[in-house]
Every structure is written in structure tokens, then in C-alpha cells.
Motif scaffolding. Structure first.
Motif, PDB file in Angstrom:
ATOM      1  N   THR A 169      49.267  46.134  47.579  1.00  0.00           N
ATOM      2  CA  THR A 169      50.377  45.610  46.791  1.00  0.00           C
ATOM      3  C   THR A 169      49.789  44.752  45.675  1.00  0.00           C
ATOM      4  OG1 THR A 169      50.599  43.580  48.083  1.00  0.00           O
ATOM      5  CG2 THR A 169      51.842  45.513  48.860  1.00  0.00           C
ATOM      6  N   ALA A 170      50.634  44.310  44.775  1.00  0.00           N
ATOM      7  CA  ALA A 170      50.176  43.442  43.692  1.00  0.00           C
ATOM      8  C   ALA A 170      49.555  42.166  44.245  1.00  0.00           C
ATOM      9  CB  ALA A 170      51.329  43.126  42.745  1.00  0.00           C
ATOM     10  N   GLU A 171      50.016  41.709  45.390  1.00  0.00           N
ATOM     11  CA  GLU A 171      49.464  40.493  46.005  1.00  0.00           C
ATOM     12  C   GLU A 171      48.017  40.687  46.446  1.00  0.00           C
ATOM     13  OE1 GLU A 171      52.625  41.718  47.050  1.00  0.00           O
ATOM     14  OE2 GLU A 171      53.490  40.375  45.556  1.00  0.00           O
ATOM     15  N   ASP A 172      47.610  41.940  46.711  1.00  0.00           N
ATOM     16  CA  ASP A 172      46.243  42.223  47.146  1.00  0.00           C
ATOM     17  C   ASP A 172      45.240  42.176  46.002  1.00  0.00           C
ATOM     18  OD1 ASP A 172      46.906  42.747  49.878  1.00  0.00           O
ATOM     19  OD2 ASP A 172      47.671  44.709  49.263  1.00  0.00           O
ATOM     20  N   LEU A 173      45.706  42.138  44.761  1.00  0.00           N
ATOM     21  CA  LEU A 173      44.793  42.207  43.625  1.00  0.00           C
ATOM     22  C   LEU A 173      43.882  41.001  43.514  1.00  0.00           C
ATOM     23  CD1 LEU A 173      46.986  43.796  40.818  1.00  0.00           C
ATOM     24  CD2 LEU A 173      45.560  44.909  42.530  1.00  0.00           C
ATOM     25  N   ASP A 174      44.274  39.878  44.085  1.00  0.00           N
ATOM     26  CA  ASP A 174      43.443  38.676  44.010  1.00  0.00           C
ATOM     27  C   ASP A 174      42.537  38.494  45.219  1.00  0.00           C
ATOM     28  OD1 ASP A 174      44.432  37.955  41.501  1.00  0.00           O
ATOM     29  OD2 ASP A 174      46.141  36.928  42.392  1.00  0.00           O
ATOM     30  N   LEU A 177      40.311  43.734  43.125  1.00  0.00           N
ATOM     31  CA  LEU A 177      41.022  44.823  42.458  1.00  0.00           C
ATOM     32  C   LEU A 177      41.628  44.342  41.144  1.00  0.00           C
ATOM     33  CD1 LEU A 177      42.801  46.666  45.412  1.00  0.00           C
ATOM     34  CD2 LEU A 177      40.993  47.562  43.929  1.00  0.00           C
ATOM     35  N   GLY A 178      42.016  43.086  41.090  1.00  0.00           N
ATOM     36  CA  GLY A 178      42.537  42.531  39.851  1.00  0.00           C
ATOM     37  C   GLY A 178      41.508  42.575  38.742  1.00  0.00           C
ATOM     38  N   HIS A 179      40.270  42.323  39.093  1.00  0.00           N
ATOM     39  CA  HIS A 179      39.188  42.390  38.104  1.00  0.00           C
ATOM     40  C   HIS A 179      38.988  43.839  37.657  1.00  0.00           C
ATOM     41  CE1 HIS A 179      35.691  40.478  36.153  1.00  0.00           C
ATOM     42  NE2 HIS A 179      35.158  41.684  36.275  1.00  0.00           N
ATOM     43  N   VAL A 180      39.051  44.773  38.599  1.00  0.00           N
ATOM     44  CA  VAL A 180      38.949  46.192  38.250  1.00  0.00           C
ATOM     45  C   VAL A 180      40.065  46.558  37.278  1.00  0.00           C
ATOM     46  CG1 VAL A 180      39.114  48.553  39.144  1.00  0.00           C
ATOM     47  CG2 VAL A 180      37.785  46.834  40.400  1.00  0.00           C
TER      48      VAL A 180
END
Length: 75
Positions: A20-25, A65-68
Motif C-alpha cells: 500500500t502507499a503506507e509501505d513506501l516509507d 519503495l518510496g525512493h524507487v
């Protein structure tokens, strides 16, 4: 692919991980099921989606994943 939601959908559909978007960090080591093969799969999917190459060394150094995502959408 222009938005975080599109990125999350791409990860789910192409890589097969339920994120989810929350997992990006979260650190990649904290993403359930993540391994290095997923990074290669994601890189190919992102290059196909964006129409431009991504730097493998930059992706290998990405901590989240946010950095990706940021690497994929930067001009």
C-alpha cells in the motif's frame, strides 16, 4: 505512471506483492516477501511504464519503495 497510487498498483500487478502507499516509507527489508529478484522485475516494469531507462546502481542503493518511486518519476 505519474502518481503514487499508479506506482503501488504497478508493484502489486507486476511484482506480485501486496503493498500500500503506507509501505513506501518502510525499508525494503520490511516489505513482506521482498527480495532482489523483485527489484529487477520492478525495474523492467518501471522502464516499460515510463519509457525510459533507470539506473541499476541507483535502484540498488534505494532504501525504500518510496525512493524507487522517486527515481522512476524524476525528470
Amino acid at each position: 505512471m505519474n502518481t503514487v497510487d499508479e506506482f503501488v498498483t504497478l508493484v502489486c500487478d507486476e511484482v506480485g506483492l501486496l503493498v500500500t502507499a503506507e509501505d513506501l516509507d518502510s525499508g525494503l527489508d520490511q516489505v513482506a516477501g521482498w527480495d532482489s529478484v523483485h527489484l529487477l522485475t520492478l525495474m523492467v516494469a518501471l522502464e516499460r511504464s515510463t519509457g525510459r531507462p533507470l539506473s541499476m546502481p541507483d535502484l540498488l542503493e534505494a532504501p525504500t519503495l518510496g525512493h524507487v518511486y522517486q527515481l522512476a518519476v524524476r525528470p
